[in-house]
Scaffold this motif. Structure first.
Motif, mmCIF file in Angstrom:
data_model
loop_
_atom_site.group_PDB
_atom_site.id
_atom_site.type_symbol
_atom_site.label_atom_id
_atom_site.label_comp_id
_atom_site.label_asym_id
_atom_site.label_seq_id
_atom_site.Cartn_x
_atom_site.Cartn_y
_atom_site.Cartn_z
ATOM 1 N N ARG A 174 -47.847 -0.835 50.835
ATOM 2 C CA ARG A 174 -48.558 -1.771 51.723
ATOM 3 C C ARG A 174 -48.902 -3.060 50.993
ATOM 4 O O ARG A 174 -48.752 -4.157 51.552
ATOM 5 N N ALA A 175 -49.345 -2.939 49.741
ATOM 6 C CA ALA A 175 -49.699 -4.136 48.983
ATOM 7 C C ALA A 175 -48.463 -4.988 48.691
ATOM 8 O O ALA A 175 -48.538 -6.224 48.693
ATOM 9 N N THR A 176 -47.327 -4.347 48.459
ATOM 10 C CA THR A 176 -46.099 -5.099 48.206
ATOM 11 C C THR A 176 -45.655 -5.870 49.435
ATOM 12 O O THR A 176 -45.284 -7.048 49.355
ATOM 13 N N VAL A 177 -45.683 -5.203 50.597
ATOM 14 C CA VAL A 177 -45.320 -5.893 51.839
ATOM 15 C C VAL A 177 -46.259 -7.062 52.087
ATOM 16 O O VAL A 177 -45.838 -8.168 52.457
ATOM 17 N N ASP A 178 -47.559 -6.839 51.870
ATOM 18 C CA ASP A 178 -48.541 -7.906 52.077
ATOM 19 C C ASP A 178 -48.327 -9.045 51.092
ATOM 20 O O ASP A 178 -48.411 -10.224 51.454
ATOM 21 N N LEU A 179 -48.009 -8.704 49.843
ATOM 22 C CA LEU A 179 -47.778 -9.721 48.813
ATOM 23 C C LEU A 179 -46.580 -10.596 49.158
ATOM 24 O O LEU A 179 -46.663 -11.833 49.119
ATOM 25 N N LEU A 180 -45.460 -9.974 49.507
ATOM 26 C CA LEU A 180 -44.253 -10.741 49.806
ATOM 27 C C LEU A 180 -44.388 -11.506 51.119
ATOM 28 O O LEU A 180 -43.877 -12.615 51.249
ATOM 29 N N ARG A 181 -45.069 -10.913 52.087
ATOM 30 C CA ARG A 181 -45.259 -11.617 53.361
ATOM 31 C C ARG A 181 -46.191 -12.799 53.186
ATOM 32 O O ARG A 181 -45.982 -13.871 53.783
ATOM 33 N N ARG A 182 -47.204 -12.655 52.357
ATOM 34 C CA ARG A 182 -48.167 -13.731 52.158
ATOM 35 C C ARG A 182 -47.530 -14.918 51.442
ATOM 36 O O ARG A 182 -47.878 -16.063 51.690
ATOM 37 N N ASN A 183 -46.557 -14.629 50.563
ATOM 38 C CA ASN A 183 -45.918 -15.711 49.822
ATOM 39 C C ASN A 183 -44.560 -16.111 50.391
ATOM 40 O O ASN A 183 -44.025 -17.144 50.020
ATOM 41 N N LEU A 184 -44.005 -15.253 51.247
ATOM 42 C CA LEU A 184 -42.705 -15.519 51.882
ATOM 43 C C LEU A 184 -41.663 -15.934 50.851
ATOM 44 O O LEU A 184 -41.012 -16.956 50.957
ATOM 45 N N LEU A 185 -41.533 -15.103 49.816
ATOM 46 C CA LEU A 185 -40.544 -15.376 48.792
ATOM 47 C C LEU A 185 -39.153 -14.973 49.279
ATOM 48 O O LEU A 185 -39.007 -14.220 50.233
ATOM 49 N N ASP A 186 -38.158 -15.458 48.589
ATOM 50 C CA ASP A 186 -36.776 -15.214 48.998
ATOM 51 C C ASP A 186 -36.338 -13.831 48.521
ATOM 52 O O ASP A 186 -35.495 -13.686 47.646
ATOM 53 N N THR A 187 -36.916 -12.799 49.134
ATOM 54 C CA THR A 187 -36.634 -11.434 48.724
ATOM 55 C C THR A 187 -35.187 -11.059 48.993
ATOM 56 O O THR A 187 -34.592 -10.273 48.259
ATOM 57 N N VAL A 188 -34.598 -11.599 50.053
ATOM 58 C CA VAL A 188 -33.219 -11.268 50.369
ATOM 59 C C VAL A 188 -32.288 -11.700 49.247
ATOM 60 O O VAL A 188 -31.339 -11.006 48.879
ATOM 61 N N GLY A 189 -32.566 -12.872 48.648
ATOM 62 C CA GLY A 189 -31.735 -13.338 47.551
ATOM 63 C C GLY A 189 -31.809 -12.415 46.346
ATOM 64 O O GLY A 189 -30.803 -12.118 45.699
ATOM 65 N N VAL A 190 -33.019 -11.931 46.018
ATOM 66 C CA VAL A 190 -33.180 -11.006 44.901
ATOM 67 C C VAL A 190 -32.570 -9.654 45.243
ATOM 68 O O VAL A 190 -32.057 -8.946 44.374
ATOM 69 N N TRP A 191 -32.630 -9.269 46.514
ATOM 70 C CA TRP A 191 -32.127 -7.982 46.977
ATOM 71 C C TRP A 191 -30.596 -7.940 46.933
ATOM 72 O O TRP A 191 -30.004 -6.969 46.460
ATOM 73 N N TRP A 192 -29.940 -9.002 47.375
ATOM 74 C CA TRP A 192 -28.493 -8.956 47.616
ATOM 75 C C TRP A 192 -27.678 -9.667 46.551
ATOM 76 O O TRP A 192 -26.671 -9.128 46.082
ATOM 77 N N PHE A 193 -28.101 -10.856 46.119
ATOM 78 C CA PHE A 193 -27.242 -11.693 45.283
ATOM 79 C C PHE A 193 -27.003 -11.117 43.893
ATOM 80 O O PHE A 193 -25.839 -11.025 43.466
ATOM 81 N N PRO A 194 -28.040 -10.719 43.123
ATOM 82 C CA PRO A 194 -27.754 -10.196 41.779
ATOM 83 C C PRO A 194 -26.871 -8.953 41.808
ATOM 84 O O PRO A 194 -25.977 -8.806 40.967
ATOM 85 N N GLY A 195 -27.115 -8.056 42.775
ATOM 86 C CA GLY A 195 -26.288 -6.856 42.860
ATOM 87 C C GLY A 195 -24.836 -7.178 43.123
ATOM 88 O O GLY A 195 -23.928 -6.573 42.521
ATOM 89 N N MET A 196 -24.586 -8.139 44.015
ATOM 90 C CA MET A 196 -23.214 -8.513 44.319
ATOM 91 C C MET A 196 -22.528 -9.101 43.084
ATOM 92 O O MET A 196 -21.384 -8.749 42.756
ATOM 93 N N ILE A 197 -23.231 -9.993 42.372
ATOM 94 C CA ILE A 197 -22.646 -10.622 41.182
ATOM 95 C C ILE A 197 -22.327 -9.575 40.122
ATOM 96 O O ILE A 197 -21.236 -9.562 39.520
ATOM 97 N N LEU A 198 -23.258 -8.653 39.884
ATOM 98 C CA LEU A 198 -23.038 -7.646 38.856
ATOM 99 C C LEU A 198 -21.936 -6.666 39.247
ATOM 100 O O LEU A 198 -21.176 -6.207 38.382
ATOM 101 N N GLN A 199 -21.840 -6.326 40.522
ATOM 102 C CA GLN A 199 -20.777 -5.418 40.956
ATOM 103 C C GLN A 199 -19.404 -6.059 40.790
ATOM 104 O O GLN A 199 -18.453 -5.419 40.320
#
Length: 352
Positions: free
Chosen positions: A187-212
């Motif tokens: 819950r705190a993580t969701v609240d933290l990321l929602r409050r700051n609206l960081l580019d979580t999708v970029g961290v979620w998808w881009f590094p994994g794709m590059i490394l793969q």
């Protein structure tokens, strides 16, 4: 460290599944829908075996239980790995400048196998449940390929499951930093990321794709090198060609496994540093300037937008910087209760 205990636990389960499967008998194949002479056909008109091996009822129940246990155990090892790497990374991140924390690996392993083991077991159970639901959804997709409504419903369900999986994973990262319980950490993580609206999708998808992609390229190059070397070493004959191809394929597979494991560690470090950066940003602090310089490049919907002006126009528009301050209540950041969020505070509240 966890490999030997894991094998001691997993190998008896695998042996038990094989022994349980051997208890049964031959029975009519339930896939048979019709017969054509001496051949048996399924519902699609494809030829199948007329008989099939049917384990006893108790054996089926045991194999189902063992499969769930094996999946849960493997995911528990995964969550422990994420927790330990995140804990070590956070202790480095919040350490005072020019200082390297001592005993961070031992401390993180102690927390994972001690006070936080229940939270990690719960996280593994949730991931196991989500994987089961995802597999059921994929089976429904395969069985209803011509049903547009089912395809849309399954796509939405799989997206929701994927989001929940990443929330659980980021929750494990946070509890490695703060010592919270799993649900509170999620819950705190969701609240933290929602409050700051960081580019979580970029961290979620881009590094994994590059490394793969990098893993595939490096493993392919390594496989070609091994193939060329063995082919020339064995004389360049036809027999050497087939043998060298087999060696090249083995080298490629082992390269994928080795680089894939290293990539998983790097991705866990990226996730942990990302959560630490989000905590810094939420507390209006800058613990690691080099990390802030990298992550500040990612777009943020709450960040100030530059002024846009039409060429030779008289009007321009833009957005002011939004207030990203968190709630007034103190956050469970890696600092003592009531103290300011500062570098080097993580080890001071490590649970023992």
């Amino acid at each position: 460290m966890l490999l030997l205990p894991g094998l001691i636990f997993v190998l008896p389960l695998l042996a038990g599944m094989l022994l349980a499967y051997a208890n049964g008998g031959v029975a009519p194949n339930p896939a048979v829908q019709s017969r054509q002479g001496t051949s048996c056909l399924d519902g699609q008109g494809q030829e199948v075996l007329c008989c099939a091996w049917k384990p006893d009822d108790w054996a089926i129940a045991y194999m189902a239980w063992a499969a769930v246990t094996l999946s849960w155990t493997s995911l528990l090892a995964f969550t422990i790995k994420v927790f330990v790497i995140s804990g070590v990374t956070a202790q480095w991140y919040f350490a005072p400048a020019n200082q390297t924390p001592r005993g961070s690996l031992r401390r993180s392993i102690g927390h994972a196998l001690g006070p936080q083991f229940g939270s990690l077991a719960l996280a593994a159970w949730l991931l196991n449940l989500l994987n089961t639901l995802k597999q059921m959804a994929e089976n429904a997709r395969q069985e209803n390929r011509n049903n547009l409504f089912v395809q849309i419903l399954v796509s939405c369900l799989q997206f929701l499951i994927t989001v929940l999986e990443y929330i659980t994973k980021f929750g494990v990262v946070r509890i490695a930093i703060t010592g919270e319980e799993l649900m509170d950490g999620c819950r705190a993580t969701v609240d933290l990321l929602r409050r700051n609206l960081l580019d979580t999708v970029g961290v979620w998808w881009f590094p994994g794709m590059i490394l793969q992609v990098t893993a595939l390229l490096l493993s392919g190059v390594w496989g070609l090198v091994v193939w060329g070397f063995t082919y020339n070493y064995w004389g360049g004959t036809k027999v050497a060609l087939s043998s060298s191809i087999a060696m090249g394929l083995l080298a490629f597979l082992f390269g994928i496994l080795t680089i894939g494991f290293i990539n998983s560690i790097l991705l866990n470090i990226v996730d942990a540093v990302y959560i630490c950066f989000a905590m810094d940003r939420d507390a209006h602090a800058c613990t690691r300037l080099e990390v802030h310089e990298v992550y500040s490049v990612l777009p943020s919907n709450k960040g100030p937008m530059g002024v846009v002006e039409q060429p030779d126009g008289e009007y321009a528009f833009g957005s002011a910087a939004a207030d990203t301050a968190g709630p007034a209540a103190p956050h469970p950041y890696p600092s003592p209760a009531g103290a300011a969020h500062r570098p080097g505070a993580y080890p001071s509240i490590a649970r023992v």
